[in-house]
Design an enzyme around this catalytic site. Sequence first.
Site, PDB file in Angstrom:
ATOM      1  N   ARG A 139      13.386  20.846  30.516  1.00  0.00           N
ATOM      2  CA  ARG A 139      13.676  19.554  29.868  1.00  0.00           C
ATOM      3  C   ARG A 139      15.114  19.138  30.159  1.00  0.00           C
ATOM      4  NH1 ARG A 139      10.394  21.930  25.664  1.00  0.00           N
ATOM      5  NH2 ARG A 139      12.174  22.488  24.356  1.00  0.00           N
ATOM      6  N   LYS A 159      16.978   4.714  16.895  1.00  0.00           N
ATOM      7  CA  LYS A 159      15.660   4.078  17.043  1.00  0.00           C
ATOM      8  C   LYS A 159      14.681   4.656  16.033  1.00  0.00           C
ATOM      9  CE  LYS A 159      12.065   5.221  19.595  1.00  0.00           C
ATOM     10  NZ  LYS A 159      11.181   5.571  20.730  1.00  0.00           N
ATOM     11  N   GLU A 196      11.711  -0.803  15.824  1.00  0.00           N
ATOM     12  CA  GLU A 196      10.581  -0.821  16.766  1.00  0.00           C
ATOM     13  C   GLU A 196       9.224  -0.827  16.046  1.00  0.00           C
ATOM     14  OE1 GLU A 196      10.305   2.549  19.441  1.00  0.00           O
ATOM     15  OE2 GLU A 196       8.687   1.631  20.580  1.00  0.00           O
ATOM     16  N   LYS A 243      12.827  -3.947  19.005  1.00  0.00           N
ATOM     17  CA  LYS A 243      12.081  -3.381  20.138  1.00  0.00           C
ATOM     18  C   LYS A 243      10.587  -3.584  19.885  1.00  0.00           C
ATOM     19  CE  LYS A 243      11.374   0.902  22.740  1.00  0.00           C
ATOM     20  NZ  LYS A 243      12.025   2.040  23.368  1.00  0.00           N
TER      21      LYS A 243
END
Length: 345
Positions: free
Chosen positions: A44, A134, A177, A219
């Site tokens: 990752r 977010k 979002e 978003k």
Amino acid sequence: MPDLNAVAQALVAEGKGILAADESTPTIKKRFDSISIESTVANRRAYRELLFRTPGVADFISGVILFDETLRQEAADGTPFAKVLEDLGVIPGIKVDKGAKPLAGAPGEKITEGLDGLRERLREYHDLGARFTKWRAVITIASGDGLPTPNCIDANAEALARYAALSQEAGLVPIVEPEILMDGDHTIQQCLDVSEATLQSVFGALSRRHVVLEDMLLKPNMVISGASCPRQADVETVAAMTVRCLRRRVPAAVPGIVFLSGGQSNEKATAHLNAMNRPPAAVNPWQLSFSYGRALQEPPLSAWRGETANVEKAQGAFHHRARLNGAARYGKYSDAMEKQLIGTA
Ligand code: 13P
């Protein structure tokens, strides 16, 4: 207090957009499974370093949304990832929700969790170098089952608003979002109706929770036909209906709208954004930009395949996609550009 409006404006600077690289551990495993790579901490890290250190990509990428693990991680040379980005002039951000869970009493619907302890986590994320956050809410359309329900929309709107207020309190720009999923056979008109109802609820909640609209970004999904709808709206229709929806429901004080890609093909995600920004597009009060995950990462991920020998090719593929989306910010993307994969220099 930091100037949150300046950060929000920088995230939607001309010709640039956001890379969403905040896949949770289960989600990045799914992506790695698709290229038969094991999802280890080292893999990752290598993959995300490949993306962030793509030469020249900061010309088109203003900010990167990270997952908790990545914000705490260092690149191979020992530099913390937040510093790697900062040094390139790219703003580090962080996904702070804890994922969508079944909403009690609402079969088939979800509520995003993560508010408990959020104030403390936000403080820590700020200390680690994050400058924006977010939170993703998920809304499903299934008209046969009466979904979405106002209960689900309003519960998620409330959570988004409480998250956004906490983020601003911590000196972080919230990216709000609310995602209407593409899954299903619903028409584009149904997507428009649900998107409008959701945005209306979200902005009502943001106002009740005293969120400063100048200091946030939205978003949203694009207004688009369901993935299995037999009648797929064309690019011009998607662009026109998306802008119509936003003009009806998003206050002019919001500096920018950064779309998610949501499972659209790479080319469609770019073409739709391009059509919305193509002159003589109506003059909109907000910037229309991108915050794509899959539509930016699919090409580099499949070019990489976990091999060091493929890093340069993968970076070329990422740079190409970022450049095309950067062009779509001005309505200057074309089929011809799509075909010319240029080097990374
Ligand atoms: P996609 O662009 O792959 O939809 O991801 C964006 C994102 O951040 C979803 O939360």
